[in-house]
Write an enzyme that holds these catalytic residues in place. Structure first.
Site, PDB file in Angstrom:
ATOM      1  N   ARG A  91     -31.196  -9.840  44.347  1.00 30.04           N
ATOM      2  CA  ARG A  91     -31.386  -8.393  44.525  1.00 30.04           C
ATOM      3  C   ARG A  91     -30.861  -8.011  45.906  1.00 30.04           C
ATOM      4  O   ARG A  91     -31.328  -8.546  46.917  1.00 30.04           O
ATOM      5  CB  ARG A  91     -32.869  -8.051  44.406  1.00 30.04           C
ATOM      6  CG  ARG A  91     -33.195  -6.609  44.749  1.00 30.04           C
ATOM      7  CD  ARG A  91     -34.683  -6.322  44.547  1.00 30.04           C
ATOM      8  NE  ARG A  91     -34.965  -4.939  44.882  1.00 30.04           N
ATOM      9  CZ  ARG A  91     -35.637  -4.537  45.966  1.00 30.04           C
ATOM     10  NH1 ARG A  91     -36.128  -5.422  46.821  1.00 30.04           N
ATOM     11  NH2 ARG A  91     -35.817  -3.265  46.204  1.00 30.04           N
ATOM     12  N   HIS A 135     -31.692   1.575  49.906  1.00 29.78           N
ATOM     13  CA  HIS A 135     -32.716   0.860  50.677  1.00 29.78           C
ATOM     14  C   HIS A 135     -32.667   1.438  52.099  1.00 29.78           C
ATOM     15  O   HIS A 135     -32.367   0.740  53.064  1.00 29.78           O
ATOM     16  CB  HIS A 135     -32.459  -0.645  50.636  1.00 29.78           C
ATOM     17  CG  HIS A 135     -33.652  -1.503  50.973  1.00 29.78           C
ATOM     18  ND1 HIS A 135     -34.160  -2.447  50.108  1.00 29.78           N
ATOM     19  CD2 HIS A 135     -34.424  -1.556  52.072  1.00 29.78           C
ATOM     20  CE1 HIS A 135     -35.198  -3.051  50.679  1.00 29.78           C
ATOM     21  NE2 HIS A 135     -35.370  -2.532  51.884  1.00 29.78           N
ATOM     22  N   GLU A 180     -38.827   1.544  47.589  1.00 30.24           N
ATOM     23  CA  GLU A 180     -39.993   1.983  48.354  1.00 30.24           C
ATOM     24  C   GLU A 180     -39.838   3.403  48.903  1.00 30.24           C
ATOM     25  O   GLU A 180     -39.816   3.611  50.128  1.00 30.24           O
ATOM     26  CB  GLU A 180     -40.281   1.007  49.502  1.00 30.24           C
ATOM     27  CG  GLU A 180     -40.542  -0.419  49.046  1.00 30.24           C
ATOM     28  CD  GLU A 180     -40.889  -1.383  50.182  1.00 30.24           C
ATOM     29  OE1 GLU A 180     -40.864  -0.966  51.352  1.00 30.24           O
ATOM     30  OE2 GLU A 180     -41.185  -2.539  49.901  1.00 30.24           O
ATOM     31  N   ASN A 309     -43.168  -4.077  44.745  1.00 30.15           N
ATOM     32  CA  ASN A 309     -43.166  -4.842  46.001  1.00 30.15           C
ATOM     33  C   ASN A 309     -44.595  -4.946  46.496  1.00 30.15           C
ATOM     34  O   ASN A 309     -45.276  -3.928  46.646  1.00 30.15           O
ATOM     35  CB  ASN A 309     -42.321  -4.139  47.074  1.00 30.15           C
ATOM     36  CG  ASN A 309     -40.842  -4.121  46.738  1.00 30.15           C
ATOM     37  OD1 ASN A 309     -40.414  -4.686  45.733  1.00 30.15           O
ATOM     38  ND2 ASN A 309     -40.058  -3.476  47.576  1.00 30.15           N
ATOM     39  N   TYR A 311     -47.180  -7.046  49.405  1.00 31.82           N
ATOM     40  CA  TYR A 311     -47.357  -7.968  50.530  1.00 31.82           C
ATOM     41  C   TYR A 311     -48.819  -8.210  50.873  1.00 31.82           C
ATOM     42  O   TYR A 311     -49.216  -9.318  51.179  1.00 31.82           O
ATOM     43  CB  TYR A 311     -46.622  -7.435  51.771  1.00 31.82           C
ATOM     44  CG  TYR A 311     -45.116  -7.493  51.617  1.00 31.82           C
ATOM     45  CD1 TYR A 311     -44.404  -8.601  52.033  1.00 31.82           C
ATOM     46  CD2 TYR A 311     -44.422  -6.449  51.008  1.00 31.82           C
ATOM     47  CE1 TYR A 311     -43.033  -8.683  51.865  1.00 31.82           C
ATOM     48  CE2 TYR A 311     -43.049  -6.517  50.831  1.00 31.82           C
ATOM     49  CZ  TYR A 311     -42.354  -7.640  51.254  1.00 31.82           C
ATOM     50  OH  TYR A 311     -41.000  -7.722  51.067  1.00 31.82           O
ATOM     51  N   GLU A 385     -40.141  -7.671  45.346  1.00 32.83           N
ATOM     52  CA  GLU A 385     -40.312  -8.243  46.693  1.00 32.83           C
ATOM     53  C   GLU A 385     -41.709  -8.822  46.828  1.00 32.83           C
ATOM     54  O   GLU A 385     -42.691  -8.191  46.431  1.00 32.83           O
ATOM     55  CB  GLU A 385     -40.175  -7.185  47.801  1.00 32.83           C
ATOM     56  CG  GLU A 385     -38.782  -6.760  48.120  1.00 32.83           C
ATOM     57  CD  GLU A 385     -38.726  -5.747  49.262  1.00 32.83           C
ATOM     58  OE1 GLU A 385     -39.621  -5.773  50.141  1.00 32.83           O
ATOM     59  OE2 GLU A 385     -37.785  -4.941  49.256  1.00 32.83           O
TER      60      GLU A 385
HETATM   61  O1  IFM Z   1     -38.203  -5.901  55.149  1.00 32.47           O
HETATM   62  C1  IFM Z   1     -38.926  -5.043  54.323  1.00 32.47           C
HETATM   63  C2  IFM Z   1     -38.053  -4.521  53.202  1.00 32.47           C
HETATM   64  O2  IFM Z   1     -36.922  -3.883  53.682  1.00 32.47           O
HETATM   65  C3  IFM Z   1     -38.826  -3.540  52.352  1.00 32.47           C
HETATM   66  N1  IFM Z   1     -40.080  -4.079  51.930  1.00 32.47           N
HETATM   67  C4  IFM Z   1     -40.912  -4.715  52.911  1.00 32.47           C
HETATM   68  C5  IFM Z   1     -40.117  -5.729  53.715  1.00 32.47           C
HETATM   69  C6  IFM Z   1     -41.013  -6.399  54.771  1.00 32.47           C
HETATM   70  O3  IFM Z   1     -41.533  -5.444  55.620  1.00 32.47           O
END
Ligand code: IFM
Length: 480
Positions: A91, A135, A180, A309, A311, A385
């Site tokens: 990606r 992006h 995002e 995405n 985290y 992600e």
């Molecule tokens: O690096 C970023 C990415 O560009 C978008 N999502 C989160 C990642 C980590 O912060």
């Protein structure tokens, strides 16, 4: 790559190992401004990130994406690394100012040629390309004309989507429109910790709507230029919002943040309307009259999957007065990224954190996938992600040992597998990121890569996590 048409049957599993369904996509992810460099080469013009990064005090250490990982020149080596890892998909994002430098008019041959060479090489190596159109690198000229708060930017985006699809649709089968959009709208126009660095809450809400509208129009442009078997999606950083306690005030804080983080996008995208509570919560700022008749029908386009995405979870409580909006993990600002929700405090859950200060909590991903599976049962999901930054270094033996990243990935992949077992239709996983890269406001100080980049020389060193991920991707199995 797994197709998003037709659910894949869960594979049998032994007690010792977790086998993912056959056809599950194993990928790595990057984005143009974070890796390409070559900021002024071959006709590329500045994007809002070039301008922002060159503004003193905006990015740590004054870092910029001018050179980044020099992927624009080292792309062949980077594809070879992916082939060695054995991943089935990659990606990446197209740099709008490389493809259509002023954000208007015809495309630039040299820019498109770069992506043609890249995707040809990927396909030769049996790696399926997944292209993201946006992006975060809006051509600066479009920001000068008003940027995402202006409706015209949505039309510009659709035109660019059509050009990209015409040029690359014969080799790229899977497309996502925006990455995002929450970050583009709220970090870019409300808290100002991302480009273009504005701090106007109403502009942020307008931007969110025009990003949604741009998405809808871009999907229409993509569908009319791409073959009928192309897959089209959007990637959201869907926040997993948890109230700190079970009390009603904290539940309401979670509802308000969920509206601003998630439902401002999923509402129009998937239900064809903005949530009533969001309109109510923000009524003192705007009457939303920038949403015109017919907009939400344009935004609600059929999608082949939703890119997710994830985290870390977002834990909130009700607060009185000016809240702790600086502690929500997105960079420090005196301005909140949450228009109309100032009286919310953000909390770090207990336990381990990454170098970003983000809590390591795979249960957040599991809960999030279950919620999405419940809310949108007919929409396949793709983890576009997931990953972690740690303070990696090269050992005297020339190796990069990153057990914390391996533990993070193992935990989150286990969560994905459990969600699949529970019946959620997850089609694939893209590790963020292939390479260490430019981490936006943090510059090069945060390393998210499975592959270490020695910035002075550009040398790539696969970390221990890259070898670990390679085994998982090749076998489709997570050892017990
Ligand atoms: O690096 C970023 C990415 O560009 C978008 N999502 C989160 C990642 C980590 O912060």
């Amino acid at each position: 790559m797994a197709t998003a048409t037709g659910r894949v049957a869960p594979a049998p599993e032994t007690a010792a190992a977790r086998a993912f369904p056959p056809g599950f996509t194993w990928g790595t992810a990057t984005a143009a401004y974070q890796i390409e460099g070559a900021a002024a080469l071959d006709g590329r013009t500045p994007s809002i990130w070039d301008t922002y990064a060159r503004t003193p005090g905006k990015v740590r250490n004054g870092d910029t994406g001018d050179i980044a990982t020099d992927h624009y020149h080292r792309w062949r080596e980077d594809v070879a690394i992916m082939a060695d890892l054995g991943v089935s998909a990659y990606r990446f994002s197209l740099a709008w100012p490389r493809v259509q430098p002023t954000g208007r008019g015809p495309s630039l041959q040299k820019g498109l040629d770069f992506y043609r060479r890249l995707t040809d090489e990927l396909l030769d190596r049996n790696i399926q390309p997944l292209a993201t159109l946006y992006h975060w690198d809006l051509p600066q000229e479009l920001e000068d004309a008003g940027g995402w708060p202006e409706r015209a930017t949505a039309d510009r985006f659709a035109e660019y989507a059509g050009l990209a699809a015409e040029a690359l649709g014969d080799r790229v089968r899977t497309w996502t429109t925006l990455n995002e959009p929450w970050c583009s709208a709220f970090l870019g126009y409300a808290s100002g910790v991302h480009a273009p660095g504005r701090t106007d809450p109403v502009a942020a809400l307008r931007a969110a709507h025009h990003l949604n509208l741009g998405h809808g129009k871009a999907v229409q442009a993509l569908r009319s230029a791409l073959p009928s078997d192309a897959l089209v999606a959007i990637t959201l950083n869907v926040h997993h919002v948890r109230p700190l306690t079970g009390n009603a005030q904290d539940a309401d804080a979670a509802r308000r943040i969920d509206a601003l983080a998630n439902r401002v996008f999923t509402g129009p995208l998937l239900h064809g309307e903005y949530p009533a509570d969001l309109l109510r919560d923000t009524a003192r700022l705007t009457d939303w009259s920038f949403v015109r008749d017919g907009d939400t029908e344009v935004i609600r386009q059929p999608l082949d999957f939703l890119g997710v995405n994830y985290y870390t979870p977002t834990v909130v409580s009700a607060a009185t007065g000016d809240a702790g909006h600086n502690s929500d993990g997105h960079g420090k600002s005196a301005h909140s990224p949450w228009p109309g929700a100032d009286n919310v405090a953000f909390h770090l859950p207990p336990g381990d954190t990454t170098a970003m200060g983000w809590a390591v909590d795979p249960s957040g991903l599991y809960d999030l996938l279950l919620r999405l599976g419940r809310d949108f049962p007919d929409l396949p999901l793709m983890i576009t992600e997931n990953g972690a930054a740690f303070d990696d270094y090269v050992s005297p033996e020339g190796e990069v040992r990153d057990p914390d990243r391996i533990a993070y990935m193992r935990g989150h992949l286990t969560a994905v597998h459990r969600a699949i077992e529970a019946g959620v239709d997850v089609r694939g996983y893209f590790l963020w990121s292939l390479l260490d890269n430019f981490e936006w406001g943090y510059g090069y100080s945060k390393r998210f890569g499975a592959v270490y980049v020695d910035y002075p020389t550009g040398k790539r060193i696969p970390k221990a996590s890259a070898h670990w991920y390679s085994k998982v991707a090749r076998t489709g199995t997570l050892d017990g």
